[in-house]
Design a protein around this motif. Structure first.
Motif, PDB file in Angstrom:
ATOM      1  N   LYS A  46       0.828  -1.205   0.000  1.00  0.00           N
ATOM      2  CA  LYS A  46       0.000   0.000   0.000  1.00  0.00           C
ATOM      3  C   LYS A  46       0.864   1.256   0.000  1.00  0.00           C
ATOM      4  CE  LYS A  46      -4.048  -0.526  -0.627  1.00  0.00           C
ATOM      5  NZ  LYS A  46      -4.470   0.169  -1.842  1.00  0.00           N
ATOM      6  N   LYS A  47       1.960   1.162   0.729  1.00  0.00           N
ATOM      7  CA  LYS A  47       2.857   2.306   0.859  1.00  0.00           C
ATOM      8  C   LYS A  47       3.942   2.258  -0.216  1.00  0.00           C
ATOM      9  CE  LYS A  47       1.137   3.367   5.026  1.00  0.00           C
ATOM     10  NZ  LYS A  47       0.504   4.642   5.322  1.00  0.00           N
ATOM     11  N   ASN A  48       3.824   1.235  -1.072  1.00  0.00           N
ATOM     12  CA  ASN A  48       4.765   1.154  -2.172  1.00  0.00           C
ATOM     13  C   ASN A  48       6.212   1.113  -1.698  1.00  0.00           C
ATOM     14  OD1 ASN A  48       5.142   0.915  -4.828  1.00  0.00           O
ATOM     15  ND2 ASN A  48       4.557   3.024  -5.369  1.00  0.00           N
ATOM     16  N   GLU A  49       6.443   0.366  -0.638  1.00  0.00           N
ATOM     17  CA  GLU A  49       7.744   0.434   0.024  1.00  0.00           C
ATOM     18  C   GLU A  49       8.833  -0.333  -0.709  1.00  0.00           C
ATOM     19  OE1 GLU A  49       6.405   1.046   4.686  1.00  0.00           O
ATOM     20  OE2 GLU A  49       7.027  -0.935   4.011  1.00  0.00           O
ATOM     21  N   PRO A  50      10.064   0.132  -0.558  1.00  0.00           N
ATOM     22  CA  PRO A  50      11.197  -0.642  -1.093  1.00  0.00           C
ATOM     23  C   PRO A  50      11.361  -1.946  -0.304  1.00  0.00           C
ATOM     24  CG  PRO A  50      11.971   1.257   0.186  1.00  0.00           C
ATOM     25  CD  PRO A  50      10.483   1.394   0.073  1.00  0.00           C
ATOM     26  N   GLU A  51      12.063  -2.866  -0.912  1.00  0.00           N
ATOM     27  CA  GLU A  51      12.229  -4.198  -0.350  1.00  0.00           C
ATOM     28  C   GLU A  51      12.808  -4.174   1.069  1.00  0.00           C
ATOM     29  OE1 GLU A  51      10.947  -6.735  -1.828  1.00  0.00           O
ATOM     30  OE2 GLU A  51      11.679  -8.225  -0.368  1.00  0.00           O
ATOM     31  N   TRP A  52      13.800  -3.305   1.314  1.00  0.00           N
ATOM     32  CA  TRP A  52      14.474  -3.292   2.634  1.00  0.00           C
ATOM     33  C   TRP A  52      13.507  -2.980   3.766  1.00  0.00           C
ATOM     34  CZ3 TRP A  52      14.351   1.232   5.431  1.00  0.00           C
ATOM     35  CH2 TRP A  52      14.162   2.435   4.720  1.00  0.00           C
ATOM     36  N   MET A  53      12.531  -2.130   3.448  1.00  0.00           N
ATOM     37  CA  MET A  53      11.564  -1.759   4.470  1.00  0.00           C
ATOM     38  C   MET A  53      10.675  -2.948   4.811  1.00  0.00           C
ATOM     39  SD  MET A  53      10.982   1.212   6.108  1.00  0.00           S
ATOM     40  CE  MET A  53      10.960   0.265   7.594  1.00  0.00           C
ATOM     41  N   LEU A  54      10.233  -3.651   3.756  1.00  0.00           N
ATOM     42  CA  LEU A  54       9.390  -4.829   3.967  1.00  0.00           C
ATOM     43  C   LEU A  54      10.145  -5.876   4.787  1.00  0.00           C
ATOM     44  CD1 LEU A  54       6.893  -6.591   3.507  1.00  0.00           C
ATOM     45  CD2 LEU A  54       7.898  -7.333   1.335  1.00  0.00           C
ATOM     46  N   GLU A  55      11.408  -6.069   4.434  1.00  0.00           N
ATOM     47  CA  GLU A  55      12.182  -7.064   5.164  1.00  0.00           C
ATOM     48  C   GLU A  55      12.336  -6.713   6.631  1.00  0.00           C
ATOM     49  OE1 GLU A  55      15.737  -8.106   2.937  1.00  0.00           O
ATOM     50  OE2 GLU A  55      14.279  -8.979   1.509  1.00  0.00           O
ATOM     51  N   TRP A  56      12.542  -5.441   6.853  1.00  0.00           N
ATOM     52  CA  TRP A  56      12.676  -4.943   8.232  1.00  0.00           C
ATOM     53  C   TRP A  56      11.401  -5.258   9.009  1.00  0.00           C
ATOM     54  CZ3 TRP A  56      10.932  -0.807  11.445  1.00  0.00           C
ATOM     55  CH2 TRP A  56      11.818  -0.413  12.449  1.00  0.00           C
TER      56      TRP A  56
END
Ligand SMILES: Nc1ncnc2c1ncn2[C@@H]1O[C@H](COP(=O)(O)OP(=O)(O)OP(=O)(O)O)[C@@H](O)[C@H]1O
Ligand SMILES: [Mg+2]
Lengths: 483, 250
Positions: A46-56
């Motif tokens: 939804k927030k269109n986040e980069p991969e690193w954020m999702l992993e975090w």
């Protein structure tokens, strides 16, 4: 009486003493109820986040699954069913970044009703606002104005895109993901909050503030705020919070991280007025908050000021890690509990740097059958030569069915440290009551006057624009506490 | 109409009857003094008149401007014009003097259906009245009665009376704790408020006060009863001979 005041009065009449209890009727997009990896992926997408954020986030979630809800606070909380909560709710109209004239009028009207007009012309001069509605920021004012002096003030969901290097560097650096149960939960599912960056040598030209509103039913709000003050900079930031009046409890679990570099100063003020539940303890917000500031640079300073009047349950300990030499931490708190409210709040001052100093002024007011606990830790580490702390903890009881408790922890590992702790408990005496009433003040006016007198030391730390409001709020929170 | 009419007033604290039937009538413009031995019930009478909780009227009547006040709370009575200058004024930590005084004055104005006072004009007025009573500007900035000396507290009570302009003022031992000069200044302040607008009931142990505030009537209260009433000369008699003879005669 202005239009805004009129609406508020009407709302107040309709909802009883909590005057922010109305619901805004907007079309909302929600994630399915419950919590699992897919929900986290949903939020991140939804927030269109980069991969690193999702992993975090996913790492935080894995950690959270292994943790237990803390039970050391003096709080009586029914088990929370984490699968029975919506973790993402956003007004449909709020999708995509918006300029102010594009914001849904229904949302603008909501903030207007709350006394926070987002229209820049109508706003308090010198106050920039980020308005967070359920899981998203719907507007941030005065951004261009602030950008001129290099100040970044935007939703954190946006900062992840616009300033990834800063977010990456600082998020979780003050409050580690696994710091506690609620910080881990927040790290997994946080949705929005504010991001502030003050460059070196800049004195932020305006007060910054974020206004949090929970609107949707059964929705949790997981705000995340990050404030970075570079060398010799200054910022004053204020947050306000309200929620509709509902019979179900709602969860608010926030994480706030502050970083102050050399000679920097951050003043962080909170006026917390989440719906407290009714007099019998039905409904209200569960407020589990981790707030911590790192005074990384020498002579840096962080001051927390909080006025806590709302929430059914408050679990909150804004803290300072005093790493820098001669760094300064301050905590000024007024916590009011009435009805069946429970608050367990205080601070932690961790002295690491030589000559670091901290001041704690806590004023707890308990009324009704509420329970109000101050819990504070002052810790002087071996290298903190000549550290100093002064703590003043005062409790005021209104009526005889409430409780006030003070739980100070003091750990001193350097003999040169000087720690002072003073505590008092008092009641509004019958003498005081009669004296004021003999002068024509009714019971509620008397309580409000004496309570405001009791809190004065703390209230004067609030930015002037908000002090009057906060004072009124305390009066309102104590309505019905006597007689 | 009588301003204050007390008829066969009996009152108790807990199970103990303290006032055993008091009759007293005060008209506008009059100043009455009450003298009496320690523990005779003078302060109790002042509390019963002003409606303090815990003081139960078991018989009799109190009429203010012809209306019974017995069912009125202390703050309602105050707003109706009843004022008590306390024998022991109470400290209100943290409560700023100006905001307290303004809240009190506004409460009274609201009752009368008048506009609340303008803040600036109010500060000016308070300063002027304070000056006349020898109350320092600095004292006005402090919390109500906190750290005031005994004499300062008493002046502050009279300042409040001057601001609230009550119709019925009860002054309980306002002279105790005042030095000679302060006694004169405060008495002048009280005298300035004498007049057709109000009645006063001055409780004191000493003739000295009554030579400054000359009463129209003097009553002797002993054992919860008024045992003798007279004019100002009665106070002199007490001063010279004490209460024993009066009590024996009663
Ligand atoms: N709260 C109380 N409980 C029980 N008895 C009380 C209480 N307050 C006063 N009394 C009693 O009532 C009586 C009258 O007291 P009061 O204070 O009215 O006397 P007073 O005439 O004002 O005396 P003084 O000249 O010393 O001020 C005394 O016997 C006193 O002990
Ligand atoms: Mg007395």
């Amino acid at each position: 009486m202005g239009a805004t005041e009129e609406t508020i009065a009407a709302v107040e009449e309709a909802t009883g003493q909590y005057k922010y209890g109305f619901v805004t009727d907007v079309e909302t997009e929600k994630a399915p109820k419950g919590l699992n990896e897919d929900i986290i992926r949903f939020i991140s997408a939804k927030k269109n986040e980069p991969e690193w954020m999702l992993e975090w986030r996913l790492k935080a979630y894995a950690k959270w699954l292994t943790m237990e809800s803390p039970d050391w606070a003096k709080l009586d909380i029914p088990e929370i069913d984490y699968q029975d909560i919506y973790y993402y709710a956003a007004p449909k109209s709020a999708e995509g970044p918006k300029s102010l004239d594009e914001v849904d009028p229904e949302l603008l009207a909501t903030y207007e009703k709350l006394g926070i007009p987002l229209n820049e012309q109508k706003m308090l001069a010198g106050v920039a606002v980020d308005a967070v509605f359920d899981s998203v920021s719907v507007a941030t004012t005065f951004r261009e104005e602030l950008a001129k002096s290099g100040v970044i003030f935007c939703p954190i969901s946006e900062a992840v895109h616009s300033h990834p290097e800063l977010v990456k560097k600082y998020i979780g650096s003050v409050v580690p993901v696994a710091d506690n149960y609620f910080s881990a939960l927040n790290s997994a599912v946080f949705t929005d909050g504010s991001f502030v960056y003050i460059p070196k040598g800049v004195r932020c030209p305006m007060e910054l503030s974020t206004y949090f509103r929970i609107n949707e039913k059964n929705t949790g709000q997981f705000e995340r705020t990050l404030i970075i003050a570079e060398d010799a900079s200054y910022v004053s930031y204020l947050e306000g919070c309200t929620a509709p009046q509902r019979d179900e409890n709602q969860l608010h679990a926030a994480v706030v991280e502050l970083v102050a570099m050399e000679d920097a100063e951050i003043k962080y003020s909170t006026v917390q007025n989440w719906y407290p539940g009714d007099a019998d303890g039905k409904g209200g917000i569960y407020n589990f908050v981790t707030k911590r500031g790192a005074c990384r640079g020498d002579r840096s300073k962080i001051a927390w000021t909080q006025v806590e009047t709302g929430s059914a349950v408050t679990w909150k300990y804004p803290s300072c890690i005093l790493q820098g030499k001669d760094s300064v931490g301050e905590f000024y708190s007024v916590a009011v509990t009435n009805g069946a409210q429970q608050a367990d709040t205080g601070t932690k001052m961790i002295h690491l740097g030589e000559g670091s100093r901290s001041t704690i002024i806590s004023k707890g007011i308990s009324a009704g059958k509420s329970n109000n606990t101050y819990r504070g830790l002052v810790q002087v580490m071996p290298k903190a030569e000549n550290a100093r702390n002064f703590t003043q903890c005062d409790s005021l009881l209104v009526g005889d069915k409430c409780g006030a408790h003070t739980v100070p922890y003091i750990v001193s590992r350097n003999p040169s440290g000087k720690i002072e702790h003073e505590a008092t408990t008092s009641r509004i005496s019958e003498d005081q009551m009669f004296y004021c009433r003999q002068r024509g003040l009714d019971e509620e006016e008397t309580v409000s006057l004496i309570v405001n007198g009791f809190c004065r030391e703390v209230m004067k730390e609030l930015p002037m624009e908000f002090a009057v409001e906060a004072q009124k709020l305390i009066g309102i929170s104590l309505e019905g506490s006597v007689g | 109409m009588n301003l204050l009419e007390i008829k066969n007033l009996k009152a108790k604290i807990g199970d103990k009857e303290i006032l055993h039937g008091i009759d007293l009538t005060i008209n506008r413009g009059e100043v009455h003094a009450i003298m009496g031995p320690n523990g005779s019930g003078k302060s109790t009478l002042s509390y019963v008149l002003s409606g303090r909780d815990g003081y139960e009227v078991t018989d009799g009547e109190i009429l203010l401007d012809g209306e019974s006040v017995l069912d009125m709370e202390a703050d309602e009575r105050a707003r109706a014009g009843m004022f008590l200058a306390f024998q022991y004024p109470v400290e209100l930590p943290g409560v700023g003097g100006m905001s307290f005084l303004r809240a009190a004055v506004n409460a009274r104005l609201r009752e009368k259906g008048e506009d609340e006072v303008d803040q600036l004009a109010f500060v000016k007025m308070v300063r002027a009245k304070a000056k006349a009573l020898g109350v320092d500007d600095e004292m006005l900035k402090r919390a109500v009665n906190v750290g005031f000396s005994g004499g300062e507290k008493k002046r502050y009570e009279i300042l409040q009376m001057a601001l609230l302009e009550p119709t019925m003022a009860v002054l309980d031992e306002t002279d105790s704790g005042l030095d000679v000069d302060a006694l004169r200044i405060v008495s002048e302040g009280v005298n300035a408020l004498r007049g057709e607008a109000r009645g006063m009931l001055v409780i004191t142990h000493y003739q000295r006060l009554l030579s400054h505030i000359v009463p129209d009537y003097v009553h002797i209260l002993a054992g919860g009863r008024i045992i003798k009433s007279g004019d100002k000369d009665l106070a002199l008699e007490v001063e010279n001979n004490g209460y024993a003879g009066l009590i024996d005669a009663a």
